[in-house]
Design an enzyme around this catalytic site. Structure first.
Site, PDB file in Angstrom:
ATOM      1  N   LYS A 116       8.269  15.872  -3.199  1.00  0.00           N
ATOM      2  CA  LYS A 116       9.667  16.380  -2.618  1.00  0.00           C
ATOM      3  C   LYS A 116       9.634  17.753  -3.516  1.00  0.00           C
ATOM      4  O   LYS A 116       9.487  17.748  -4.864  1.00  0.00           O
ATOM      5  CB  LYS A 116      10.686  15.493  -3.227  1.00  0.00           C
ATOM      6  N   ASP A 150       7.661  15.715   1.776  1.00  0.00           N
ATOM      7  CA  ASP A 150       8.660  14.881   1.943  1.00  0.00           C
ATOM      8  C   ASP A 150       9.872  15.791   2.647  1.00  0.00           C
ATOM      9  O   ASP A 150      10.001  16.876   2.060  1.00  0.00           O
ATOM     10  CB  ASP A 150       9.089  14.052   0.891  1.00  0.00           C
ATOM     11  N   MET A 151      10.828  15.269   3.453  1.00  0.00           N
ATOM     12  CA  MET A 151      11.600  16.188   3.986  1.00  0.00           C
ATOM     13  C   MET A 151      13.019  15.481   3.402  1.00  0.00           C
ATOM     14  O   MET A 151      13.064  14.435   3.501  1.00  0.00           O
ATOM     15  CB  MET A 151      11.952  16.365   5.411  1.00  0.00           C
ATOM     16  N   ARG A 201       4.466  14.528  10.004  1.00  0.00           N
ATOM     17  CA  ARG A 201       4.741  13.244   9.706  1.00  0.00           C
ATOM     18  C   ARG A 201       6.362  13.003  10.503  1.00  0.00           C
ATOM     19  O   ARG A 201       7.318  13.813  10.116  1.00  0.00           O
ATOM     20  CB  ARG A 201       5.221  12.741   8.431  1.00  0.00           C
ATOM     21  N   GLY A 205      14.447   9.794   9.557  1.00  0.00           N
ATOM     22  CA  GLY A 205      15.421  10.475   8.570  1.00  0.00           C
ATOM     23  C   GLY A 205      16.309   9.544   7.811  1.00  0.00           C
ATOM     24  O   GLY A 205      16.854   8.487   8.385  1.00  0.00           O
ATOM     25  N   HIS A 244       8.718   1.682  11.155  1.00  0.00           N
ATOM     26  CA  HIS A 244       8.596   0.334  11.296  1.00  0.00           C
ATOM     27  C   HIS A 244       8.772  -0.184  12.528  1.00  0.00           C
ATOM     28  O   HIS A 244       8.867  -1.372  12.602  1.00  0.00           O
ATOM     29  CB  HIS A 244       9.198  -0.531   9.968  1.00  0.00           C
TER      30      HIS A 244
HETATM   31  P1  FDA Z   1      14.218   1.266  11.605  1.00  0.00           P
HETATM   32  O1  FDA Z   1      15.285   1.785  10.467  1.00  0.00           O
HETATM   33  O2  FDA Z   1      14.987   1.251  12.929  1.00  0.00           O
HETATM   34  O3  FDA Z   1      13.555   0.043  11.294  1.00  0.00           O
HETATM   35  C1  FDA Z   1      12.854  -0.700  12.192  1.00  0.00           C
HETATM   36  C2  FDA Z   1      12.677  -2.099  11.636  1.00  0.00           C
HETATM   37  O4  FDA Z   1      11.657  -1.930  10.323  1.00  0.00           O
HETATM   38  C3  FDA Z   1      13.793  -2.700  11.199  1.00  0.00           C
HETATM   39  O5  FDA Z   1      14.179  -3.779  12.318  1.00  0.00           O
HETATM   40  C4  FDA Z   1      13.433  -3.363  10.104  1.00  0.00           C
HETATM   41  O6  FDA Z   1      12.752  -4.735  10.388  1.00  0.00           O
HETATM   42  C5  FDA Z   1      12.103  -2.662   9.477  1.00  0.00           C
HETATM   43  N1  FDA Z   1      12.732  -1.653   8.283  1.00  0.00           N
HETATM   44  C6  FDA Z   1      12.971  -0.613   8.097  1.00  0.00           C
HETATM   45  N2  FDA Z   1      13.225  -0.222   7.246  1.00  0.00           N
HETATM   46  C7  FDA Z   1      13.524  -0.989   6.301  1.00  0.00           C
HETATM   47  C8  FDA Z   1      13.793  -1.321   4.844  1.00  0.00           C
HETATM   48  N3  FDA Z   1      13.962  -0.296   4.209  1.00  0.00           N
HETATM   49  N4  FDA Z   1      13.414  -2.628   4.472  1.00  0.00           N
HETATM   50  C9  FDA Z   1      13.113  -3.553   5.187  1.00  0.00           C
HETATM   51  N5  FDA Z   1      12.778  -3.633   6.644  1.00  0.00           N
HETATM   52  C10 FDA Z   1      12.985  -2.431   6.967  1.00  0.00           C
HETATM   53  N6  FDA Z   1      12.837   9.940   5.697  1.00  0.00           N
HETATM   54  C11 FDA Z   1      13.208  10.877   5.256  1.00  0.00           C
HETATM   55  O7  FDA Z   1      14.231  11.441   5.461  1.00  0.00           O
HETATM   56  N7  FDA Z   1      12.066  11.847   4.971  1.00  0.00           N
HETATM   57  C12 FDA Z   1      10.944  11.702   4.272  1.00  0.00           C
HETATM   58  O8  FDA Z   1      10.196  12.460   4.010  1.00  0.00           O
HETATM   59  C13 FDA Z   1      10.317  10.434   4.748  1.00  0.00           C
HETATM   60  N8  FDA Z   1       9.144   9.760   4.672  1.00  0.00           N
HETATM   61  C14 FDA Z   1       8.740   8.775   5.207  1.00  0.00           C
HETATM   62  C15 FDA Z   1       7.357   8.345   5.091  1.00  0.00           C
HETATM   63  C16 FDA Z   1       7.139   7.198   5.374  1.00  0.00           C
HETATM   64  C17 FDA Z   1       5.811   6.706   5.595  1.00  0.00           C
HETATM   65  C18 FDA Z   1       8.315   6.316   6.160  1.00  0.00           C
HETATM   66  C19 FDA Z   1       7.429   4.925   6.860  1.00  0.00           C
HETATM   67  C20 FDA Z   1       9.330   6.738   6.276  1.00  0.00           C
HETATM   68  C21 FDA Z   1       9.701   7.692   5.785  1.00  0.00           C
HETATM   69  N9  FDA Z   1      11.199   8.051   5.652  1.00  0.00           N
HETATM   70  C22 FDA Z   1      11.469   9.354   5.203  1.00  0.00           C
HETATM   71  C23 FDA Z   1      12.276   7.219   6.084  1.00  0.00           C
HETATM   72  C24 FDA Z   1      12.500   7.243   7.413  1.00  0.00           C
HETATM   73  O9  FDA Z   1      13.291   8.432   7.748  1.00  0.00           O
HETATM   74  C25 FDA Z   1      13.466   5.913   8.004  1.00  0.00           C
HETATM   75  O10 FDA Z   1      14.548   5.967   7.173  1.00  0.00           O
HETATM   76  C26 FDA Z   1      12.538   4.703   7.505  1.00  0.00           C
HETATM   77  O11 FDA Z   1      11.490   4.769   7.996  1.00  0.00           O
HETATM   78  C27 FDA Z   1      13.460   3.125   8.362  1.00  0.00           C
HETATM   79  O12 FDA Z   1      13.294   3.624   9.792  1.00  0.00           O
HETATM   80  P2  FDA Z   1      12.338   3.209  10.762  1.00  0.00           P
HETATM   81  O13 FDA Z   1      11.623   4.200  11.660  1.00  0.00           O
HETATM   82  O14 FDA Z   1      11.278   2.458  10.003  1.00  0.00           O
HETATM   83  O15 FDA Z   1      13.026   2.551  11.882  1.00  0.00           O
END
Ligand code: FDA
Length: 324
Positions: A116, A150-151, A201, A205, A244
């Protein structure tokens, strides 16, 4: 038995309020309270946080990387910390990343690093942050690994993208950046990044953003994710699909197959401790899966973002605190 890895069905089920940006904003809002922060960091919160982070030291992190590599996962190491308040903290963050890269090389580990810019001092002095980033990317490039920026929240979007593109001129193939599908601006940002051939990536958000600049509803954020994933996968840029969300993962896989993408040019990414069964199943299907592994003592804002993403986490947190 239900574990923190979210393997039991009631935890994986979307709980009430899951889709609510109001609830998410509430958690992110109260996270700024000094009283909440000291209550959480002062005691048992640490125990809970350590289910989302690999530990507080670089040794802890390297142990986690080695174990994940042995199971077939790649890793991105994140030294926790953001919005630091003095130059010494920025220097120390840069040194920690350089040490982490040395350990990655020394241990022959399959890992890169996620950084970051505010941790490197962006709020204090942009030159200091870009010098730190330059040193980290130079070291990463010299040992054949890479860095993803990271953003953070929207105040940093332009500077983070500009820094990434500037670094890519000096270190092509060693630098990438995260973009957030909830921001209205991201389609244009993505075009710039594709043009610059940096690694991208794609994530939904994780910050509290004004409705004037960001989608609020889950449906809109997911639809934007799907559109941007299609564009990224059709492009020549290295694609990092960070989610995820199984529907979006399926969409990305369909696009990867449709475009017959070279497997060496994309990967899926998920967070340490989140949906490990899904992580294993993607790996078993032959996809590269990189686990984002945070470590360090400054875990509070990271933990709060993970809790805000999922009300079920709040319940776990409350139960763990109640259990002692
Ligand atoms: P969503 O939130 O819809 O989740 C889908 C499913 O995954 C949920 O139903 C749940 O089952 C599971 N899940 C998701 N998050 C969970 C949690 N915290 N605990 C338990 N289960 C969970 N954001 C950002 O603003 N800047 C960045 O640089 C990054 N970098 C980053 C790297 C990587 C490798 C990942 C995976 C994520 C990020 N993020 C991020 C975070 C991203 O923006 C987002 O907030 C989370 O990944 C949750 O969103 P999903 O896409 O997983 O979908």
């Amino acid at each position: 038995m239900c574990s923190w890895e979210f393997t039991c069905s009631d935890v994986q089920r979307r709980g009430p309020g899951y889709d609510s940006p109001v609830l998410r904003d509430l958690v992110l809002g109260i996270a700024n309270s000094k009283a909440i922060r000291s209550a959480v960091t002062g005691g048992l919160g640490r125990k809970v946080a350590l289910r989302f982070v690999a530990g507080e030291t670089l040794d802890d992190a390297i142990t986690a990387v080695a174990a994940l590599n042995a199971d077939g996962f790649d890793v991105s190491l994140d030294h926790l910390g953001e919005n630091i308040s003095d130059v010494a903290q920025a220097d120390s963050a840069t040194q920690m990343y350089l040490a982490a890269i040395d350990r990655i090389e020394g241990g022959n580990l399959r890992a890169n690093v996620s950084v970051k810019l505010t941790q490197l001092g962006l709020d204090l002095d942009e030159g200091l942050a870009t010098a730190g980033a330059h040193a980290i990317v130079a070291r990463a490039a010299s040992v054949g690994t890479s860095v993803t920026l990271d953003m953070e929240d929207h105040r940093y979007t332009d500077r983070t993208i500009d820094a990434c593109i500037a670094l890519s001129r000096r270190f092509p193939h060693a630098i990438g950046v995260a973009v957030q599908t909830y921001l209205h601006r991201t389609p244009e940002d993505l075009e710039r990044l594709i043009e610059a051939r940096v690694h991208v990536r794609l994530c939904k958000g994780a910050y509290k953003e004004p409705r004037t600049i960001a989608f609020r509803s889950r449906v809109e954020v997911d639809a934007a994710y799907a559109r941007l994933a299609t564009r990224l996968i059709e492009s020549p840029a290295y694609a990092m699909i960070a989610t995820h969300d199984e529907a979006l993962i399926d969409h990305a896989i369909a696009e990867i197959e449709r475009t017959k993408r070279d497997p060496a040019t994309h990967e899926f990414q998920m967070l340490y401790g989140v949906r490990r069964e899904l992580q294993r199943s993607l790996l078993a299907r032959g996809y590269r899966l990189r686990v984002y592994v945070p470590f360090g003592s400054q875990w509070y804002p990271y933990l709060m973002r993970r809790i805000a993403e999922r009300p079920a986490n709040m319940r776990f947190f409350a139960e763990a605190l109640a259990r002692g």
